[in-house]
Design a protein around this motif. Structure first.
Motif, mmCIF file in Angstrom:
data_model
loop_
_atom_site.group_PDB
_atom_site.id
_atom_site.type_symbol
_atom_site.label_atom_id
_atom_site.label_comp_id
_atom_site.label_asym_id
_atom_site.label_seq_id
_atom_site.Cartn_x
_atom_site.Cartn_y
_atom_site.Cartn_z
ATOM 1 N N GLY A 40 0.303 -0.923 -0.075
ATOM 2 C CA GLY A 40 -0.121 -0.051 -0.282
ATOM 3 C C GLY A 40 1.080 1.759 -0.192
ATOM 4 N N HIS A 41 0.058 2.456 -0.682
ATOM 5 C CA HIS A 41 1.016 3.511 -0.408
ATOM 6 C C HIS A 41 0.914 4.405 1.087
ATOM 7 C CE1 HIS A 41 1.525 7.665 -1.549
ATOM 8 N NE2 HIS A 41 2.266 7.180 -2.431
ATOM 9 N N THR A 42 2.442 4.894 1.309
ATOM 10 C CA THR A 42 2.123 5.556 2.888
ATOM 11 C C THR A 42 1.096 6.449 3.018
ATOM 12 O OG1 THR A 42 4.398 6.473 1.983
ATOM 13 C CG2 THR A 42 3.489 7.898 3.422
ATOM 14 N N GLY A 43 0.450 5.845 4.381
ATOM 15 C CA GLY A 43 -0.393 6.448 4.980
ATOM 16 C C GLY A 43 -1.560 5.633 4.746
ATOM 17 N N SER A 44 -1.996 4.000 3.782
ATOM 18 C CA SER A 44 -3.055 3.307 3.696
ATOM 19 C C SER A 44 -3.239 2.254 4.554
ATOM 20 C CB SER A 44 -2.291 2.309 2.313
ATOM 21 O OG SER A 44 -1.362 1.386 2.850
ATOM 22 N N GLY A 45 -1.876 2.575 6.004
ATOM 23 C CA GLY A 45 -3.069 1.642 6.764
ATOM 24 C C GLY A 45 -2.050 0.406 7.676
ATOM 25 N N LYS A 46 -1.447 0.235 6.251
ATOM 26 C CA LYS A 46 -0.146 -1.350 6.583
ATOM 27 C C LYS A 46 0.044 -1.988 7.606
ATOM 28 C CE LYS A 46 3.060 0.352 3.052
ATOM 29 N NZ LYS A 46 2.988 1.056 3.526
ATOM 30 N N SER A 47 0.831 -0.652 8.023
ATOM 31 C CA SER A 47 1.148 -0.661 8.774
ATOM 32 C C SER A 47 0.484 -0.722 10.301
ATOM 33 C CB SER A 47 2.684 0.432 9.699
ATOM 34 O OG SER A 47 3.849 0.369 8.524
ATOM 35 N N THR A 48 -0.367 0.369 10.810
ATOM 36 C CA THR A 48 -1.657 0.519 11.451
ATOM 37 C C THR A 48 -2.008 -1.454 11.349
ATOM 38 O OG1 THR A 48 -2.020 2.700 10.725
ATOM 39 C CG2 THR A 48 -3.838 1.442 12.278
ATOM 40 N N VAL A 215 -1.270 -8.615 -0.973
ATOM 41 C CA VAL A 215 -3.258 -7.898 -0.561
ATOM 42 C C VAL A 215 -2.123 -6.829 -0.588
ATOM 43 C CG1 VAL A 215 -4.226 -7.604 1.521
ATOM 44 C CG2 VAL A 215 -3.786 -9.910 1.416
ATOM 45 N N VAL A 216 -3.815 -5.685 -1.175
ATOM 46 C CA VAL A 216 -3.113 -4.182 -1.957
ATOM 47 C C VAL A 216 -4.279 -3.595 -0.622
ATOM 48 C CG1 VAL A 216 -3.049 -2.315 -3.251
ATOM 49 C CG2 VAL A 216 -2.223 -5.414 -4.186
ATOM 50 N N MET A 217 -3.960 -2.679 0.206
ATOM 51 C CA MET A 217 -4.389 -1.751 1.225
ATOM 52 C C MET A 217 -4.499 0.060 0.877
ATOM 53 S SD MET A 217 -3.965 -3.093 4.624
ATOM 54 C CE MET A 217 -5.076 -1.278 5.399
ATOM 55 N N ASP A 218 -5.423 0.538 0.186
ATOM 56 C CA ASP A 218 -5.997 1.872 0.068
ATOM 57 C C ASP A 218 -6.604 2.436 0.444
ATOM 58 O OD1 ASP A 218 -4.946 4.216 -1.351
ATOM 59 O OD2 ASP A 218 -6.812 3.814 -3.039
ATOM 60 N N HIS A 219 -6.201 3.339 1.339
ATOM 61 C CA HIS A 219 -6.765 4.563 2.886
ATOM 62 C C HIS A 219 -7.383 3.613 3.512
ATOM 63 C CE1 HIS A 219 -7.042 7.253 -0.803
ATOM 64 N NE2 HIS A 219 -6.931 8.172 0.353
ATOM 65 N N GLY A 220 -6.917 2.495 4.171
ATOM 66 C CA GLY A 220 -7.351 1.895 5.068
ATOM 67 C C GLY A 220 -8.746 0.761 5.017
ATOM 68 N N SER A 221 -8.837 0.367 3.670
ATOM 69 C CA SER A 221 -9.129 -1.001 3.269
ATOM 70 C C SER A 221 -8.479 -1.973 2.548
ATOM 71 C CB SER A 221 -10.499 -0.722 1.862
ATOM 72 O OG SER A 221 -11.343 0.702 2.724
ATOM 73 N N ILE A 222 -8.639 -2.981 1.853
ATOM 74 C CA ILE A 222 -7.982 -3.775 1.249
ATOM 75 C C ILE A 222 -8.536 -3.446 0.448
ATOM 76 C CG2 ILE A 222 -7.595 -6.323 1.095
ATOM 77 C CD1 ILE A 222 -7.886 -6.741 3.654
ATOM 78 N N ILE A 223 -8.079 -3.771 -1.015
ATOM 79 C CA ILE A 223 -9.025 -3.007 -2.192
ATOM 80 C C ILE A 223 -8.481 -4.589 -2.947
ATOM 81 C CG2 ILE A 223 -8.936 -1.039 -2.538
ATOM 82 C CD1 ILE A 223 -6.462 -0.575 -4.492
ATOM 83 N N LEU A 224 -7.799 -5.059 -2.803
ATOM 84 C CA LEU A 224 -6.383 -6.176 -4.205
ATOM 85 C C LEU A 224 -6.461 -7.591 -3.176
ATOM 86 C CD1 LEU A 224 -4.956 -4.307 -6.752
ATOM 87 C CD2 LEU A 224 -7.702 -5.941 -7.174
#
Lengths: 280, 266
Positions: A40-48, A215-224
């Motif tokens: 995921g991009h920076t801030g996508s929530g993956k580290s959280t 697993v791809v994340m964007d804006h706090g959700s899993i998109i792919l």
């Protein structure tokens, strides 16, 4: 099944002007022995998200099951969870603090209640796994090179014998050689020790060669969620999330577009070479 | 964990008070505090409280944020009240052996607590509506006259703003290191005092190293961009007074005038 996440949500600074929803309705299952990449991009929530997996953060709502037991249960031991789910933070070398490498790696096992001798045995085993030479054992961690420091820090987690190993951007700030060393190390841990691996990254190149699931994340959700080939076939969606497909996938897609008889969704250079040779 | 600690924090609301020049707010806060100490009549406190209530209303900062600042001085308030209650000489209204409460004691204790509350709320109003950067900017410019007597005003202001800027960074860093060590099985919550202090070593050593690394990086970055002290340095947004600031000074003057009038006449 190792880890199951159900409807997990997490809100930062709830109730203030700075409130932010970091995770929205995350549902995910991670099987034993998987090599999964979380992108995921920076801030996508993956580290959280990964900090929830060993209980460092507690979800605002939703549940996480480790081996079918809810980690939010009343008598669930977080210490026990952290022994089974090892989390290597970004720039893990920043957490080294002891006077020599071996003692630092012993910190984890000692916290688990092992005797000094046992802890030292585990530490030596872990340092062997990360291929740090015995001559480094009694050096100050601050005298090591960047890549060596990072491997020492990873050994600090490995010494606890985790069943699941989570690595947050383990290659950040390393040169290409250091990067390959770390990723090959992770792969051999997965193959030889059977450790479940979750690799967090924003580099498609890195994960395409190593992970069997992305697993791809964007804006706090899993998109792919799927194999590298499946995920990289959604090029437009990835680009919208601020990510790109690996260079080799892009080249092969473009070749196919131009009418060359090659397959799309190639993820590794080896496959690409094969395809191009066949086409020629 | 540590993220929840609030320290001189800014509450963005974009109100009139937020838009005021920081110098107005600094001088205003100082004068307000002085007024609390100089004018001791109950009517004065009533006026001061009304004035503050009006400002808080204007600032659009939730009152709960103001009250949060009071929690920190709660114990101080209690102690002050108790001392004043029992130790002020005067007409005794209640006595138990050597402890006695006097009429004057009650009066002083109540006024003292009110004064403390107003003091803390008044200064939190300033910190809640002014960013730390604006505050140091305002100080630098407002105290600029001290340069004539060789006080390094710019350097002090620069150190303050760097220190303020580093607070959240180091808090975040502490949070991260604590989490990283927790992931290695460290336990910060159980054990006696000595064990707890010892458990902080794995946090403090990396924290110090990181603080020095950051300080080093910052010094390098500042030099690379030609920083050489305050001499001849210009600002991207120089502080200038606008109409709203003049009005604010006028309001402040009116407030003081009324306070003095009430003190003298009533």
């Amino acid at each position: 099944m190792a880890i199951r996440i159900e409807h997990l949500e997490y809100v930062y600074s709830a109730g203030t002007a700075f409130e932010r929803k970091a995770l929205k309705d995350i549902n995910l299952e991670i099987q034993d022995g998987e090599f999964m990449a979380l992108i995921g991009h920076t801030g996508s929530g993956k580290s959280t998200l990964i900090q929830h997996l060993n209980g460092l953060l507690k979800g605002t709502s939703g549940t996480i099951y480790y081996n079918d037991e809810s980690i939010y249960g009343q008598n669930y031991s977080m210490k026990n969870l952290r022994r089974h789910v090892g989390l290597v933070f970004q720039y893990p070398e920043h957490q080294l603090f002891e006077t020599d490498v071996l003692t630092d790696v012993c910190f984890g096992p000692k916290n688990l209640g092992m005797s000094p001798e046992e802890a030292q045995r585990e530490a030596e085993w872990a340092l062997e796994q990360v291929k740090l030479d015995k001559s480094f054992y009694h050096q100050a961690p601050f005298d090591l090179s960047g890549g060596q420091k990072r491997r020492a820090a990873i050994a600090g987690i490995l010494a606890m014998h985790p069943d699941v190993l989570i690595l947050d951007e383990p290659t950040a700030g390393l040169d290409p050689r250091g990067r390959d060393e770390i990723l090959n190390l992770v792969r051999s841990l997965h193959e030889q020790q059977g450790i479940t691996v979750i690799l967090v990254s924003h580099s498609m190149e890195d994960v395409a060669n190593y992970a069997s699931r992305i697993v791809v994340m964007d804006h706090g959700s899993i998109i792919l969620d799927g194999t590298p080939g499946e995920v990289f076939s959604h090029r437009a969606q990835l680009e919208q999330a601020g990510l790109s497909v690996p260079q080799v996938t892009r080249v092969m897609d473009d070749l196919a577009q131009e009418g060359w008889p090659v397959e799309k969704n190639i993820t590794t250079i080896g496959e690409a070479v094969e395809q191009i040779l066949k086409a020629l | 964990m540590l993220r929840d600690i609030t320290l001189g924090q800014y509450y963005p609301a974009g109100s009139v008070i937020h838009k005021l020049d920081p110098r107005v707010k600094l001088l205003g806060t100082v004068l307000y505090i002085i007024s609390l100490f100089v004018f001791g009549k109950p009517v004065n406190y009533l006026l001061a409280a009304l004035f503050l209530a009006l400002l808080i209303k204007l600032s659009k900062v939730p009152v709960s944020f103001m009250v949060r600042g009071l929690r920190a001085i709660f114990i101080l308030m209690i102690i002050t009240a108790i001392f004043n209650l029992f130790l002020t000489p005067g007409r005794v209204i209640w006595q138990l052996w050597k402890l006695k409460i006097t009429e004057e004691g009650v009066r002083v204790a109540v006024l003292m607590v009110i004064r403390l509350i107003l003091l803390v709320m008044g200064s939190s109003l300033m910190t809640l509506t002014t960013t730390p950067n604006d505050l140091t900017d305002g100080m630098e410019k407002g105290l600029g006259f001290l340069k004539k007597v060789h006080v390094p005003v710019h350097e002090i202001a620069m150190m303050m703003s760097i220190a303020l800027r580093f607070i959240p960074i180091l808090m975040e860093e502490t949070d991260k290191i604590m989490k990283a060590q927790s992931a290695r099985g460290a336990d910060f919550d159980t054990g006696n005092l000595i064990q707890k202090a010892k458990s902080l070593v794995p946090v403090l050593v990396p924290l110090f190293i990181s603080a020095f690394r950051r300080a080093n990086d910052l010094a390098m970055a500042m030099e690379a961009r030609g920083y050489h002290g305050g001499e001849g340095r210009t600002k991207m947004r120089p502080l200038e007074y606008y109409g709203i600031d003049h009005t604010a000074y006028l309001v402040l003057a009116c407030y003081l005038a009324v306070m003095i009038a009430v003190r003298v006449l009533l």
